[in-house]
Design a protein around this motif. Structure first.
Motif, PDB file in Angstrom:
ATOM      1  N   ILE A  10       0.866  -1.189   0.000  1.00 13.69           N
ATOM      2  CA  ILE A  10       0.000   0.000   0.000  1.00 13.69           C
ATOM      3  C   ILE A  10       0.894   1.227   0.000  1.00 13.69           C
ATOM      4  CG2 ILE A  10      -1.773   1.253   1.270  1.00 13.69           C
ATOM      5  CD1 ILE A  10      -2.529  -1.537   2.445  1.00 13.69           C
ATOM      6  N   GLY A  13       5.076   5.242  -3.127  1.00 13.82           N
ATOM      7  CA  GLY A  13       6.039   6.354  -3.030  1.00 13.82           C
ATOM      8  C   GLY A  13       7.450   5.803  -3.117  1.00 13.82           C
ATOM      9  N   GLY A  16       7.719   2.308  -1.098  1.00 18.75           N
ATOM     10  CA  GLY A  16       6.867   1.268  -1.680  1.00 18.75           C
ATOM     11  C   GLY A  16       7.342   0.835  -3.060  1.00 18.75           C
ATOM     12  N   GLU A  34      -1.622   2.629  -5.084  1.00 19.57           N
ATOM     13  CA  GLU A  34      -1.186   4.002  -4.802  1.00 19.57           C
ATOM     14  C   GLU A  34      -2.389   4.930  -4.935  1.00 19.57           C
ATOM     15  OE1 GLU A  34       1.450   5.967  -3.802  1.00 19.57           O
ATOM     16  OE2 GLU A  34       0.081   7.597  -4.292  1.00 19.57           O
ATOM     17  N   LYS A  35      -2.579   5.781  -3.931  1.00 23.94           N
ATOM     18  CA  LYS A  35      -3.798   6.601  -3.948  1.00 23.94           C
ATOM     19  C   LYS A  35      -3.750   7.740  -4.977  1.00 23.94           C
ATOM     20  CE  LYS A  35      -2.935  10.044  -0.363  1.00 23.94           C
ATOM     21  NZ  LYS A  35      -3.163  10.490   0.962  1.00 23.94           N
ATOM     22  N   ALA A  53      17.826  15.441  -0.205  1.00 22.59           N
ATOM     23  CA  ALA A  53      19.243  15.095  -0.103  1.00 22.59           C
ATOM     24  C   ALA A  53      19.353  13.569  -0.094  1.00 22.59           C
ATOM     25  CB  ALA A  53      19.830  15.675   1.175  1.00 22.59           C
ATOM     26  N   CYS A 133      -6.218   3.140  -0.081  1.00 22.68           N
ATOM     27  CA  CYS A 133      -6.565   2.159   0.953  1.00 22.68           C
ATOM     28  C   CYS A 133      -7.279   2.915   2.071  1.00 22.68           C
ATOM     29  CB  CYS A 133      -5.286   1.499   1.463  1.00 22.68           C
ATOM     30  SG  CYS A 133      -5.602   0.406   2.851  1.00 22.68           S
ATOM     31  N   GLY A 166       3.346   6.068   3.940  1.00 24.12           N
ATOM     32  CA  GLY A 166       3.778   7.352   4.450  1.00 24.12           C
ATOM     33  C   GLY A 166       3.306   7.688   5.857  1.00 24.12           C
ATOM     34  N   ASP A 307       8.220   5.811   6.090  1.00 29.38           N
ATOM     35  CA  ASP A 307       7.606   6.821   6.961  1.00 29.38           C
ATOM     36  C   ASP A 307       6.393   6.280   7.708  1.00 29.38           C
ATOM     37  OD1 ASP A 307       9.420   8.707   6.179  1.00 29.38           O
ATOM     38  OD2 ASP A 307       7.946  10.223   5.598  1.00 29.38           O
ATOM     39  N   GLY A 317      18.328  15.154   6.570  1.00 25.31           N
ATOM     40  CA  GLY A 317      18.263  14.710   5.178  1.00 25.31           C
ATOM     41  C   GLY A 317      18.308  13.188   5.096  1.00 25.31           C
TER      42      GLY A 317
HETATM   43  C1  LIG Z   1      10.141  19.042   3.800  1.00 26.35           C
HETATM   44  C2  LIG Z   1      10.740  17.676   3.739  1.00 26.35           C
HETATM   45  C3  LIG Z   1      12.034  17.526   3.286  1.00 26.35           C
HETATM   46  C4  LIG Z   1      12.618  16.270   3.245  1.00 26.35           C
HETATM   47  N1  LIG Z   1      13.906  16.162   2.835  1.00 26.35           N
HETATM   48  C5  LIG Z   1      14.505  14.956   2.841  1.00 26.35           C
HETATM   49  C6  LIG Z   1      15.850  14.820   2.412  1.00 26.35           C
HETATM   50  O1  LIG Z   1      16.495  15.805   2.049  1.00 26.35           O
HETATM   51  N2  LIG Z   1      16.417  13.579   2.414  1.00 26.35           N
HETATM   52  C7  LIG Z   1      15.733  12.482   2.832  1.00 26.35           C
HETATM   53  O2  LIG Z   1      16.306  11.384   2.830  1.00 26.35           O
HETATM   54  N3  LIG Z   1      14.447  12.575   3.224  1.00 26.35           N
HETATM   55  C8  LIG Z   1      13.819  13.770   3.244  1.00 26.35           C
HETATM   56  N4  LIG Z   1      12.523  13.876   3.629  1.00 26.35           N
HETATM   57  C9  LIG Z   1      11.820  12.660   4.097  1.00 26.35           C
HETATM   58  C10 LIG Z   1      11.231  11.881   2.939  1.00 26.35           C
HETATM   59  O3  LIG Z   1      10.366  12.697   2.212  1.00 26.35           O
HETATM   60  C11 LIG Z   1      10.459  10.675   3.468  1.00 26.35           C
HETATM   61  O4  LIG Z   1      11.173  10.018   4.468  1.00 26.35           O
HETATM   62  C12 LIG Z   1      10.176   9.682   2.334  1.00 26.35           C
HETATM   63  O5  LIG Z   1       9.352  10.299   1.392  1.00 26.35           O
HETATM   64  C13 LIG Z   1       9.527   8.423   2.883  1.00 26.35           C
HETATM   65  O6  LIG Z   1       9.106   7.598   1.828  1.00 26.35           O
HETATM   66  P1  LIG Z   1       7.815   6.688   1.978  1.00 26.35           P
HETATM   67  O7  LIG Z   1       7.654   5.997   0.681  1.00 26.35           O
HETATM   68  O8  LIG Z   1       7.894   5.923   3.226  1.00 26.35           O
HETATM   69  O9  LIG Z   1       6.620   7.718   2.184  1.00 26.35           O
HETATM   70  P2  LIG Z   1       6.023   8.731   1.117  1.00 26.35           P
HETATM   71  O10 LIG Z   1       7.101   9.298   0.294  1.00 26.35           O
HETATM   72  O11 LIG Z   1       5.155   9.657   1.889  1.00 26.35           O
HETATM   73  O12 LIG Z   1       5.132   7.821   0.179  1.00 26.35           O
HETATM   74  C14 LIG Z   1       3.900   7.282   0.611  1.00 26.35           C
HETATM   75  C15 LIG Z   1       3.079   6.952  -0.615  1.00 26.35           C
HETATM   76  O13 LIG Z   1       1.885   6.325  -0.193  1.00 26.35           O
HETATM   77  C16 LIG Z   1       0.774   6.927  -0.839  1.00 26.35           C
HETATM   78  N5  LIG Z   1      -0.361   6.785   0.068  1.00 26.35           N
HETATM   79  C17 LIG Z   1      -0.582   7.471   1.217  1.00 26.35           C
HETATM   80  N6  LIG Z   1      -1.722   7.047   1.801  1.00 26.35           N
HETATM   81  C18 LIG Z   1      -2.219   6.081   1.000  1.00 26.35           C
HETATM   82  C19 LIG Z   1      -3.372   5.264   1.068  1.00 26.35           C
HETATM   83  N7  LIG Z   1      -4.231   5.379   2.074  1.00 26.35           N
HETATM   84  N8  LIG Z   1      -3.574   4.367   0.090  1.00 26.35           N
HETATM   85  C20 LIG Z   1      -2.702   4.233  -0.947  1.00 26.35           C
HETATM   86  N9  LIG Z   1      -1.601   4.998  -1.067  1.00 26.35           N
HETATM   87  C21 LIG Z   1      -1.358   5.906  -0.099  1.00 26.35           C
HETATM   88  C22 LIG Z   1       1.209   8.368  -1.067  1.00 26.35           C
HETATM   89  O14 LIG Z   1       0.461   8.973  -2.103  1.00 26.35           O
HETATM   90  C23 LIG Z   1       2.662   8.190  -1.402  1.00 26.35           C
HETATM   91  O15 LIG Z   1       2.871   7.963  -2.766  1.00 26.35           O
HETATM   92  C24 LIG Z   1      11.893  15.123   3.664  1.00 26.35           C
HETATM   93  C25 LIG Z   1      10.589  15.270   4.110  1.00 26.35           C
HETATM   94  C26 LIG Z   1      10.015  16.538   4.155  1.00 26.35           C
HETATM   95  C27 LIG Z   1       8.618  16.686   4.664  1.00 26.35           C
END
Ligand SMILES: Cc1cc2nc3c(=O)[nH]c(=O)nc-3n(C[C@H](O)[C@H](O)[C@H](O)COP(=O)(O)OP(=O)(O)OC[C@H]3O[C@@H](n4cnc5c(N)ncnc54)[C@H](O)[C@@H]3O)c2cc1C
Length: 466
Positions: A10, A13, A16, A34-35, A53, A133, A166, A307, A317
């Motif tokens: 689910i 990003g 995933g 993916e939503k 970064a 989801c 996320g 996340d 970062g």
């Molecule tokens: C301002 C900012 C700056 C950042 N800078 C850095 C950096 O410089 N370096 C670094 O390493 N990290 C950085 N990060 C952290 C980084 O963005 C996250 O740690 C990373 O995106 C985590 O990836 P993820 O796939 O777990 O979550 P996400 O990237 O949030 O992906 C989650 C995915 O799930 C989807 N989704 C959400 N809910 C649902 C649902 N109910 N059903 C289906 N799909 C869903 C979303 O649309 C998304 O595509 C930063 C974060 C922020 C806020």
């Protein structure tokens, strides 16, 4: 190798899509839900933070899936922090005394698109966009979805469900709301939020500032940072309190006040931002928080990653890098269980190995919020930084600062990097304050003193069980 297990992921990003690619390479049948719409086909912002970064822990993950050669062209190396003072003077503070150690600016959308492309090339991976989801029946591996395309609701069952959705994870919410097991969860917001702005390229498409640096305007209670993009622009992020201080997000409500704020504190940046007012009032202001929870898994049926399991504030970062490293660590454990899909044991072992490290990077990221905001301009911290640069340059194999341990030493975990790095920081700061070491001193003796003092602190911490 094709396995019988059906796996649902689910969230497509960063975490995933990498997980889908890796598990797909291992032969599992994967469906990603993916939503959002497909970011490769629709002109949508990829979500929060346009660029990120990207450093060695992320690079390790790209090597694992064999796509580093495709990722590197998306990167702009950043060798250090370019510090901008109130008068507009700049100083480059390198990230490391070793030339080969630098971080990279990378587009979130570009990297996510590449990972989706690579995952989709595998015929055992399918990705469904516009599928949100809404909850997960984690006892039975049944996910509930809303399909934005035809506005229908449906459920789907899998052997295993991964929640990589996320910081606002639907799977985590289901753990919490169902109250079927002892699920611990904490969410802590900073008093500061962030807003993204931009410095556009010149008419010739060139960068308006030095491109190979992460620019920082640290102003005590607030700060501005900027990272370069391949098109010659910079993405600028303002970190500011929501409601404290003379200027805050709640009272920056008119064009005049925003200009006054930037003119007082970020004059050199303002000159490069004729688009500031449009950006400021069109772009959202978002909150920053840390999420910790446990357990991440339920009976070998579901697992949180990225996340969804451990959202952190962005000041080291490392959020994306840590989420990518999750997949590497998970893959290492799968490797140990090769052939046996004892998901319960795999999930338990994964969390046992990984949680201390993600807790550590969450705490380090909060520390760095204060360091970047308050300390980058302080004399004693600058002295420490300069000493550490000299030590890294002179003894590249013998000394690594906390920043280097966290960012460039992907062979050790975040927890080890934090423990050693904090002890070193304490040792150096104490010894500078007590005039036991100085930047003019012979580096061989400085290194010996820093090591001895660090070991003493580490031993004391051990005795105190810290
Ligand atoms: C301002 C900012 C700056 C950042 N800078 C850095 C950096 O410089 N370096 C670094 O390493 N990290 C950085 N990060 C952290 C980084 O963005 C996250 O740690 C990373 O995106 C985590 O990836 P993820 O796939 O777990 O979550 P996400 O990237 O949030 O992906 C989650 C995915 O799930 C989807 N989704 C959400 N809910 C649902 C649902 N109910 N059903 C289906 N799909 C869903 C979303 O649309 C998304 O595509 C930063 C974060 C922020 C806020």
């Amino acid at each position: 190798m094709k396995t019988k297990n059906t796996i649902h992921i689910i969230g497509g990003g960063l975490c995933g899509s990498l997980l889908a690619l890796r598990l797909g390479q291992r032969g599992y049948t994967i469906e990603v839900f993916e939503k959002r719409p497909d970011l490769r086909k629709t002109d949508i912002s990829a979500g929060r933070s346009i660029n990120l970064a990207f450093s060695d822990r992320g690079i390790k993950a790209m090597k694992m899936v064999g796509i580093l050669d495709k990722v590197m062209p998306l990167c702009i190396p950043m060798n250090g922090r370019m510090l901008h003072d109130l008068e507009g003077n700049t100083t480059l503070a390198p990230y490391s005394g070793r030339e080969h150690e630098f971080i990279n600016s990378i587009s979130r959308g570009g990297l996510n698109a590449l990972l989706l492309d690579e995952a989709e090339k595998l015929d055992n991976v399918s990705i469904h966009f516009n599928h949100k989801c809404t909850k997960v029946d984690f006892e039975n591996g049944i996910s509930h979805f809303y399909n934005y395309n035809d506005k229908t609701e449906f459920t789907k069952q899998a052997d295993v469900v991964f929640g990589t959705d996320g910081a606002g994870s639907a799977l985590r919410k289901s753990y919490y709301l169902e109250k079927k097991f002892l699920f611990s969860f904490s969410q802590n917001y900073l008093t500061h939020g962030y807003k993204e702005l931009s410095i556009l390229p010149t008419e010739k498409g060139e960068f308006k500032m030095i491109k190979n640096a992460l620019h920082i305007w640290a102003r005590g209670d607030f700060m501005l940072i900027s990272l370069p993009n391949l098109d010659g622009s910079f993405t600028v992020t303002l970190f500011l309190s929501f409601d404290h201080g003379e200027y805050n997000f709640n009272n920056l409500t008119t064009k005049e006040r925003v200009l006054e704020f930037f003119n007082n504190y970020f004059k050199d940046a303002l000159k490069l931002m004729p688009n500031l007012i449009d950006d400021f009032f069109e772009n959202p202001t978002s909150a920053l928080g840390t999420v910790k929870c446990s357990p991440w898994h339920y009976k070998g049926k579901t697992l949180l990653m990225g996340d969804a399991a451990h959202a952190i504030v962005p000041f080291y970062g490392q959020g994306m890098n840590a989420s990518f490293e999750d997949v590497v660590e998970f893959d290492n454990i799968l490797e140990q269980y090769k052939g046996k899909t004892d998901w319960k044991a795999i999930f338990e072992q994964y969390e046992k190995t990984r949680k201390k490290d993600t807790d550590a990077i969450a705490d380090l990221a909060i520390d760095n919020f204060f360091e970047m905001r308050d300390h980058v301009n302080s004399t004693i911290f600058r002295k420490k930084r300069s000493l550490e640069m000299d030590l890294e340059k002179s003894f590249p194999k013998k000394y690594s600062s906390k920043y280097s341990l966290v960012t460039f030493n992907e062979h050790i975990g975040y927890h080890e990097a934090m423990t050693k790095g904090r002890a070193q920081d304490k040792a150096i700061l104490n010894m500078i304050t007590d005039h036991e070491i100085d930047i003019e001193d012979d580096l061989v003796s400085v290194l010996a003193k820093v090591r001895a003092e660090t070991n003493e602190i580490l031993n004391e911490d051990k005795v105190a069980n810290l």
